[in-house]
Motif scaffolding. Structure first.
Motif, short mmCIF file in Angstrom:
data_model
loop_
_atom_site.label_atom_id
_atom_site.label_comp_id
_atom_site.label_asym_id
_atom_site.label_seq_id
_atom_site.Cartn_x
_atom_site.Cartn_y
_atom_site.Cartn_z
N GLY A 120 69.80 6.57 40.10
CA GLY A 120 68.25 7.07 41.37
C GLY A 120 67.23 7.42 40.90
N GLN A 121 65.99 7.64 41.38
CA GLN A 121 64.64 7.06 41.05
C GLN A 121 64.68 9.18 41.49
OE1 GLN A 121 61.16 4.79 42.16
NE2 GLN A 121 61.41 6.47 43.61
N GLY A 122 63.90 9.29 42.16
CA GLY A 122 62.88 10.52 42.56
C GLY A 122 64.53 12.07 43.12
N ASP A 123 65.89 11.12 44.02
CA ASP A 123 66.53 12.37 44.58
C ASP A 123 68.09 12.47 43.69
OD1 ASP A 123 67.44 14.93 46.10
OD2 ASP A 123 67.23 14.46 47.11
N ARG A 124 68.62 11.17 44.12
CA ARG A 124 69.38 10.78 44.45
C ARG A 124 69.74 9.92 43.36
NH1 ARG A 124 71.02 14.65 47.83
NH2 ARG A 124 72.92 12.94 48.67
N GLU A 125 71.41 10.05 43.44
CA GLU A 125 71.85 8.84 42.41
C GLU A 125 73.73 9.07 43.45
OE1 GLU A 125 70.80 8.45 39.28
OE2 GLU A 125 68.94 9.69 39.79
N GLU A 126 73.74 7.61 42.74
CA GLU A 126 74.59 6.93 43.78
C GLU A 126 75.81 6.15 43.19
OE1 GLU A 126 73.47 3.16 46.38
OE2 GLU A 126 71.86 3.71 46.42
N VAL A 127 77.13 5.68 43.67
CA VAL A 127 78.07 4.41 43.54
C VAL A 127 78.28 4.23 44.76
CG1 VAL A 127 80.38 4.53 42.18
CG2 VAL A 127 78.87 6.91 41.82
N ASP A 128 78.46 2.16 43.90
CA ASP A 128 78.27 1.87 45.01
C ASP A 128 80.16 1.47 44.66
OD1 ASP A 128 76.10 2.24 46.72
OD2 ASP A 128 75.19 1.16 45.24
N PHE A 129 80.12 0.63 46.26
CA PHE A 129 82.00 0.29 45.66
C PHE A 129 82.35 -1.21 45.64
CE2 PHE A 129 86.09 -0.29 48.09
CZ PHE A 129 86.86 -0.37 46.67
N ILE A 130 82.76 -2.21 45.52
CA ILE A 130 82.59 -3.98 45.77
C ILE A 130 84.46 -3.57 46.34
CG2 ILE A 130 82.56 -5.71 46.07
CD1 ILE A 130 79.91 -5.48 44.54
N ALA A 131 84.84 -4.39 46.88
CA ALA A 131 86.93 -4.42 47.03
C ALA A 131 87.02 -5.67 46.95
CB ALA A 131 87.33 -4.72 48.36
N GLU A 168 77.52 9.84 46.25
CA GLU A 168 75.99 10.58 45.70
C GLU A 168 75.41 11.70 45.69
OE1 GLU A 168 72.84 9.52 48.79
OE2 GLU A 168 74.14 9.65 50.20
N TYR A 169 74.98 12.03 45.16
CA TYR A 169 74.48 13.03 44.67
C TYR A 169 72.79 13.57 44.32
CZ TYR A 169 74.35 11.99 39.72
OH TYR A 169 74.59 11.88 38.20
N SER A 170 72.76 14.57 44.85
CA SER A 170 71.23 15.17 44.89
C SER A 170 71.03 15.57 42.98
CB SER A 170 70.78 16.21 45.05
OG SER A 170 69.26 17.10 45.43
N HIS A 171 69.56 15.58 42.51
CA HIS A 171 69.32 15.93 41.28
C HIS A 171 69.60 17.69 41.31
CE1 HIS A 171 67.52 11.69 40.61
NE2 HIS A 171 68.29 11.69 40.27
N ASP A 172 69.19 17.90 42.30
CA ASP A 172 69.30 19.49 42.57
C ASP A 172 71.10 19.96 42.65
OD1 ASP A 172 66.34 19.71 42.81
OD2 ASP A 172 66.41 19.78 45.20
N ASP A 173 71.82 19.23 43.54
CA ASP A 173 73.13 19.61 42.99
C ASP A 173 74.01 19.36 41.24
OD1 ASP A 173 73.09 20.11 45.62
OD2 ASP A 173 73.48 18.36 45.60
N VAL A 174 73.38 18.40 40.53
CA VAL A 174 74.44 17.60 39.98
C VAL A 174 73.14 17.67 38.47
CG1 VAL A 174 76.00 16.26 38.12
CG2 VAL A 174 76.24 16.65 40.70
N GLY A 175 72.85 16.89 38.39
CA GLY A 175 71.22 16.37 37.75
C GLY A 175 71.00 15.13 37.42
N PHE A 176 70.67 14.59 36.65
CA PHE A 176 69.76 12.91 36.64
C PHE A 176 70.65 12.17 36.24
CE2 PHE A 176 67.11 16.41 36.53
CZ PHE A 176 66.14 16.48 36.80
N SER A 177 70.41 11.05 36.10
CA SER A 177 70.90 9.53 35.56
C SER A 177 72.41 9.70 35.98
CB SER A 177 70.55 8.91 34.33
OG SER A 177 70.08 8.24 34.69
N ILE A 178 72.86 8.84 36.62
CA ILE A 178 74.37 8.95 37.26
C ILE A 178 75.42 7.93 35.78
CG2 ILE A 178 74.20 7.17 38.19
CD1 ILE A 178 76.70 8.67 39.74
#
Length: 178
Positions: A120-131, A168-178
């Protein structure tokens, strides 16, 4: 014996968001998946992740056992079953678009599902899924959104049909760079 397969030009003066993952789906040694970052800088200023004529900010799928191009430095084929193959307005190599910096990805060896960790950039990190059964074509939404939240300062025309991350998670909740 080295052969250059593909070269993807990067925006001048930007040193981040290059991604850098490649992999073959289990059981398919013909099609190489390539994760590319958006080319760098904040908020993807050139909107390359959504530009269908750019290979940046995408998951690409190419056929390494074909050579569809006359150039000595472009040595691959575009699979005819790629979701955008043959379209004049979109590069045929694109399997998915709307990624920011997908550099930690993996195919599940048991079933062929693809997991994409998109930084993510400023706030969110994400995991995307492709079946494994997917025909591709998903748009994960970067730069319009980071995770499922609107990216501050971006006023692009909304895109319909975006694919949400599965986690997804917030930088405030878990941390940075996934």
């Amino acid at each position: 014996s080295r052969v250059e397969v593909i070269r993807i030009d990067q925006p001048n003066g930007r040193s981040n968001h290059k991604a850098g993952w490649i992999g073959f789906k289990p059981g398919d040694a013909d099609h190489l998946f390539i994760a590319t970052g958006d080319g760098g800088s904040g908020n993807d200023p050139d909107n390359l992740a959504q530009n269908r004529e750019s290979l940046l900010g995408k998951m690409l799928r190419i056929d390494v056992n074909r050579d569809d191009f006359a150039s000595s430095t472009v040595n691959y084929g575009v699979p005819t079953d790629n979701p955008f193959a043959g379209r004049a307005d979109t590069r045929g190599e694109i399997w998915n678009l709307g990624l920011r910096n997908p550099f930690r990805n993996s195919f599940d060896r048991a079933n062929g599902n693809l997991w994409i960790a998109d930084v993510g950039q400023g706030d969110r990190e994400e995991v995307d899924f492709i079946a494994a059964s997917s025909a591709g074509g998903q748009n994960f939404g970067w730069r319009q959104r980071e995770g499922t939240q609107a990216t501050p300062g971006i006023t692009d025309e909304p895109i319909a049909g975006l694919t949400d991350p599965i986690f997804e998670y917030s930088h405030d909740d878990v941390g940075f760079s996934i």
